[in-house]
Every structure is written in structure tokens, then in C-alpha cells.
Design a protein around this motif. Structure first.
Motif, PDB file in Angstrom:
ATOM      1  N   TYR A  78       0.823  -1.213   0.000  1.00 48.19           N
ATOM      2  CA  TYR A  78       0.000   0.000   0.000  1.00 48.19           C
ATOM      3  C   TYR A  78       0.860   1.267   0.000  1.00 48.19           C
ATOM      4  O   TYR A  78       1.599   1.529   0.956  1.00 48.19           O
ATOM      5  CB  TYR A  78      -0.935   0.017   1.209  1.00 48.19           C
ATOM      6  N   SER A  79       0.719   2.042  -1.033  1.00 54.83           N
ATOM      7  CA  SER A  79       1.489   3.279  -1.134  1.00 54.83           C
ATOM      8  C   SER A  79       1.082   4.271  -0.050  1.00 54.83           C
ATOM      9  O   SER A  79       1.902   5.086   0.399  1.00 54.83           O
ATOM     10  CB  SER A  79       1.312   3.906  -2.519  1.00 54.83           C
ATOM     11  N   GLY A  80      -0.188   4.218   0.375  1.00 58.71           N
ATOM     12  CA  GLY A  80      -0.643   5.118   1.428  1.00 58.71           C
ATOM     13  C   GLY A  80       0.074   4.862   2.738  1.00 58.71           C
ATOM     14  O   GLY A  80       0.393   5.808   3.484  1.00 58.71           O
ATOM     15  N   TYR A  81       0.331   3.588   3.038  1.00 58.23           N
ATOM     16  CA  TYR A  81       1.082   3.245   4.246  1.00 58.23           C
ATOM     17  C   TYR A  81       2.509   3.790   4.150  1.00 58.23           C
ATOM     18  O   TYR A  81       3.053   4.323   5.129  1.00 58.23           O
ATOM     19  CB  TYR A  81       1.128   1.735   4.439  1.00 58.23           C
ATOM     20  N   ARG A  82       3.102   3.649   2.975  1.00 57.62           N
ATOM     21  CA  ARG A  82       4.470   4.132   2.801  1.00 57.62           C
ATOM     22  C   ARG A  82       4.530   5.648   2.915  1.00 57.62           C
ATOM     23  O   ARG A  82       5.478   6.211   3.475  1.00 57.62           O
ATOM     24  CB  ARG A  82       5.045   3.647   1.471  1.00 57.62           C
ATOM     25  N   ALA A  83       3.504   6.316   2.404  1.00 54.10           N
ATOM     26  CA  ALA A  83       3.467   7.777   2.512  1.00 54.10           C
ATOM     27  C   ALA A  83       3.361   8.201   3.977  1.00 54.10           C
ATOM     28  O   ALA A  83       3.999   9.183   4.401  1.00 54.10           O
ATOM     29  CB  ALA A  83       2.288   8.335   1.706  1.00 54.10           C
ATOM     30  N   GLU A  84       2.579   7.464   4.762  1.00 55.64           N
ATOM     31  CA  GLU A  84       2.457   7.778   6.185  1.00 55.64           C
ATOM     32  C   GLU A  84       3.788   7.548   6.900  1.00 55.64           C
ATOM     33  O   GLU A  84       4.185   8.350   7.760  1.00 55.64           O
ATOM     34  CB  GLU A  84       1.366   6.913   6.813  1.00 55.64           C
ATOM     35  N   GLU A  85       4.481   6.468   6.538  1.00 54.64           N
ATOM     36  CA  GLU A  85       5.782   6.224   7.154  1.00 54.64           C
ATOM     37  C   GLU A  85       6.766   7.325   6.773  1.00 54.64           C
ATOM     38  O   GLU A  85       7.575   7.761   7.610  1.00 54.64           O
ATOM     39  CB  GLU A  85       6.330   4.865   6.732  1.00 54.64           C
TER      40      GLU A  85
END
Length: 482
Positions: free
Chosen positions: A385-392
């Protein structure tokens, strides 16, 4: 003339000779080995590949290439190289040991045991195979076999000198480790072009064994639940040196999970899990639920074997009916019982933050997000999930803004009271903004991201951790060098 300059000259001579004699593939092998010593990994890898294109069965090239690939993050390619080495040279014990080492690191213990055992059939006194089997049997819960192979692997070899590949006078380091395990992973920190490392297996180092000359000591024995006796042995060894020590074992001794839960339970903004060590016999008895209730536990609880990480031998028990079958699924005589701390967010996901504590400063390392309560980075859904990576990425760029002043103050208080030069903390955050303390100790591994552009946003944060550790090592040595 120093070694590095000699190696560079030899590489140039080998290249010249190979141009004149292109059929002599051993010249390529010697060149690749020297390039590896020089740290020129891409050139070394390409030279091994050129050699294998000419002679696909070259055993040294297959094994060395596998090691180089593994050490530079290409784990799947390393497995391919090692598997090819074993397939083409089934009677070579080192190939089996290399492949078994990879299986061991990847948690494939039965495959690791098979290949270590094959190596011992070929060479019964193969130390590395015995050492590997000691770790395999420990993972499988067979401590009798683990100790048998541990004795054969380590007895009479309490100090091992690693090769030094630097161009100037080395900084000499004693690295204290336990043969049982529970050691801080240091391979990514100890540059063999800077440090000359002497590894001391403390359980096998008696008072008659002289310590090598050294500028400082790094105590890598970091899991007090697993290696408490080794930490005590390390203290005895340190009585024989006046060199500065990183992560003094006397401080690490107080990082057992039970101790941590008690030590930090009163820190403002921190919630620690109720923790106890209970026997298999008690947990399988008819009085188990009463005993748990008397110690203040409520379901769900967590059970884990002491000394294991990355989710191994670690389960959640939701009610009394699950307790008996849960114990049957775990090996060992004693278990850590922890009160479950619920870190599930409003979106249904679980988040685990890891922050490194190095020489008095805090460094964000990762944020793992998963829909499973047991959150570990390598099994989480970060890759999907790119959204998870963006949050990290936001967390790595501005940890203070993401966590807020209350949690940052709690982290600083924990670091101050922990007294370790190198450590890490895993934690969640509940809906009230409290820090849910999962784990804090010096066992935390720092791995470089895989060579995939999806992880480019992580590289700067991880490089900062690496640099902080290397600076700590050099500054500690310099206090002794004057």
C-alpha cells in the motif's frame, strides 16, 4: 606500502594477465576476491558473473557470489547462487553450510537442519555446521541437542579475529557475544576497513585466555531474557580491561521484559503491559486461570518464549478455552505472559513505531502498518500500500510532529533511564495518545532497505542511524586513544 594499495596493484596485474590469457578463469576469481576486500562490490559481483558465464560450475565463485549478494541486500539472488553451488557440488560441505545459514536467517529451520546435517556427514568436525545446528535446535526447542552442537562448535575457539581490509592503522574492537544467541546485529555497523574486530564468545572464554589488544569494547549481548548468564560472564571478562565499553552488561541485565514493564510503568504518557514469567506446568493446570487472575491478568493475553523476536513463538490467547491448545503450540518450559495492549486505530489497522536510541539521541527507524495485531515490518503490508508508505515517510521526516510532545518526552525519559548507548524501542499509540510500550532493548536490528525504488524514502533515515552508530564507535575508541 599498505595492504589496500597492494591489492589495487594486484587487481591491475590480474586484469593485465587476463587480457593476455583469457582462458584462465582463476585470474577472474582472484580479482573478484580482492575487489570484495576493497569494498568495490558492484565490480566484484560483475567479475563473479563474468567468471560463471565462462565456468558455471566454479564452486568458489558460486559461494562467494551468494555471500556478496546476501550482504548487499539481494537475498533471493543469494539463495539462487547457494542452491546452484549445492546442486553442482553436493559433496562440498561449505556450500551446504552457506545455504543452511540463509535458511536459518529466513526462519526455514527444517531446511537449515537438513543442510547443516549434510555438511557434518561430509565433514564431521565442521565447526560452522555445529554452530548452525546449535541455533536450529534452540529454535526448535531441543536444548539438549542445541547444547551438544554448541559445545562442538565453540569449545576451544572462544576468540575469533575477523579480517581487516583497511588502508590505515585499524581501530581494534572486542565484540562480546553469546554463543546462545540474543546478540545485537552489528554486521551493518562494523566496517572492516575501519575496525579490526575480535569476537569473544563469553561462555567459552576462561581467565587463561588472553584478550587481544583493543581500543574499546562493544557488548553485543543484548537479550537479557535469553542470555542472562552470558551477561554475567561478560562482566567478569570486563574486569580484565580498562577500555571504554558500549552497552555495559551491568545495564543490559536490567532489560528483561519483566524489568522493563516495571521500570517504565510510572513514566507519564507510557503504558507498559503487565508481565510475568510462568511455567508450562502452571499454565496447563486446572488452576491456570485463577493464577492469571491473581496476578492481575485479563484475557486476551500474549504468550511468548523468552529470547525470541520477529513474531516467533509469540501468540495471542483470547480466552480460557484457547489457553491449553496455545501452550501445546509453544515449546519450552517457561513463558512470558503479557497483558495485551490494543493499538488498533480507527481505520482498523495496527501501527508499530520503532525509534533508535543512540548515544543520547533519538532516531526514527520505521513505522509498520498492518491489519494483523502482530506487527513486524517484514510481514506487514507496507510493500502493498502506497498510502502506508506515505504515512511512514512523514514519520521519518518529522518524528516529533507525528508523535507530539508528550510521547517525545516519554521517549527521552525512557532513553535516559535505560542507560544504554545503543538500543531501540517498539511501541504503539492508543486512542488517548498514550505510548504503548511493546519492547525496548539493544537487540534491535537495523537493515538497509531492499534495492527497490519503493523504499527510497527510507534510505536517508536509515543512513542517519548507521552514521550515528559509526560515530559512536569511533568517538568511544578515541576516548581511549587520547
Amino acid at each position: 606500502m599498505n595492504n589496500v594499495r597492494v591489492w589495487v596493484l594486484i587487481v591491475e596485474l590480474l586484469e593485465e594477465r587476463f587480457r593476455a590469457e583469457p582462458d584462465k578463469v582463476e585470474l577472474l576469481f582472484e580479482k573478484a576476491c580482492l575487489l570484495t576486500k576493497l569494498g568495490r562490490m558492484i565490480e566484484a559481483r560483475n567479475t563473479y558473473l563474468e567468471l560463471l558465464a565462462r565456468q558455471p560450475s566454479h564452486v568458489g565463485a558460486l559461494n562467494n557470489l551468494g555471500t556478496l549478494l546476501y550482504n548487499t541486500g539481494f537475498r533471493s539472488a543469494a539463495r539462487t547462487a547457494y542452491t546452484e553451488a549445492v546442486s553442482r557440488h553436493p559433496s562440498d560441505p561449505m556450500g551446504h553450510v552457506n545455504l543452511a545459514n540463509l535458511f536459518l536467517k529466513d526462519g526455514e529451520f527444517e531446511l537449515a537442519r537438513e543442510h547443516y546435517s549434510t555438511a557434518l556427514q561430509l565433514t564431521p568436525n565442521h565447526r560452522e555446521a555445529h554452530k548452525g545446528l546449535s541455533y536450529v535446535y534452540a529454535e526448535l526447542g531441543n536444548e539438549v541437542e542445541a547444547d551438544f552442537h554448541r559445545q562442538l562448535g565453540f569449545q576451544g575457539q572462544s576468540i575469533v579475529e575477523f579480517p581487516y581490509h583497511g588502508a590505515v592503522k585499524p581501530i581494534r574492537l572486542l565484540l562480546l557475544v553469546s554463543a546462545v544467541g540474543g546478540n545485537t546485529p552489528t554486521a551493518n555497523f562494523l566496517d572492516d576497513r575501519v575496525f579490526q574486530t575480535f569476537v569473544v564468545f563469553v561462555e567459552f572464554c576462561d581467565s587463561d585466555t588472553p584478550l587481544p589488544p583493543h581500543e574499546f569494547v562493544f557488548n553485543a549481548i543484548s537479550d537479557a531474557d535469553l542470555a542472562y548468564p552470558a551477561l554475567e560472564a561478560a562482566q567478569v571478562i570486563l574486569e580484565r580491561t580498562s577500555a571504554p565499553v558500549i552497552n555495559d552488561p551491568s545495564d543490559v541485565l536490567f532489560t528483561r521484559r519483566v524489568d522493563i514493564a516495571h521500570r517504565f510503568s510510572q513514566v507519564p504518557g507510557v503504558i507498559t503491559p503487565r508481565t510475568a514469567v510462568l511455567s508450562r506446568a502452571l499454565l496447563q493446570s486446572s488452576d491456570a486461570c485463577t493464577a492469571l487472575m491473581n496476578q492481575g491478568f485479563e484475557f486476551p493475553i500474549l504468550l511468548r518464549r523468552p529470547g525470541f523476536h520477529t513474531g516467533r513463538h509469540f501468540i495471542r490467547v483470547n480466552d480460557a478455552l484457547e489457553l491449553v491448545s496455545a501452550i501445546d503450540d509453544l515449546k519450552g518450559d517457561d513463558f512470558l505472559v503479557l497483558q495485551y495492549l490494543n493499538s488498533q486505530a480507527a481505520d482498523g489497522s495496527f501501527r508499530k513505531y520503532r525509534v533508535m536510541m543512540i548515544q543520547g539521541k533519538l532516531y526514527p527507524l520505521h513505522l509498520a502498518i498492518s491489519r494483523d495485531w502482530k506487527v513486524h515490518y517484514f510481514t506487514s503490508e507496507m510493500a502493498a500500500y502506497s498510502g502506508y508508505r506515505a504515512e511512514e515517510a512523514v514519520f521519518l521526516q518529522d518524528m516529533s510532529a507525528v508523535l507530539g510532545g508528550r510521547i517525545m518526552a516519554a521517549l527521552k525519559r525512557i532513553q535516559h533511564e535505560l542507560k544504554l548507548d545503543y538500543a531501540g524501542i517498539d511501541f504503539g499509540v492508543n486512542e488517548d495518545g498514550d505510548l504503548l510500550l511493546f519492547e525496548v532493548n539493544a537487540t534491535m536490528v537495523v537493515n538497509p532497505p531492499e534495492p527497490d525504488e519503493r523504499w527510497d524514502y527510507r534510505r536517508q533515515a536509515i543512513d542517519q542511524v548507521f552514521q550515528a552508530v559509526r560515530s559512536m564507535l569511533i568517538s568511544t575508541a578515541n576516548t581511549n586513544l587520547g
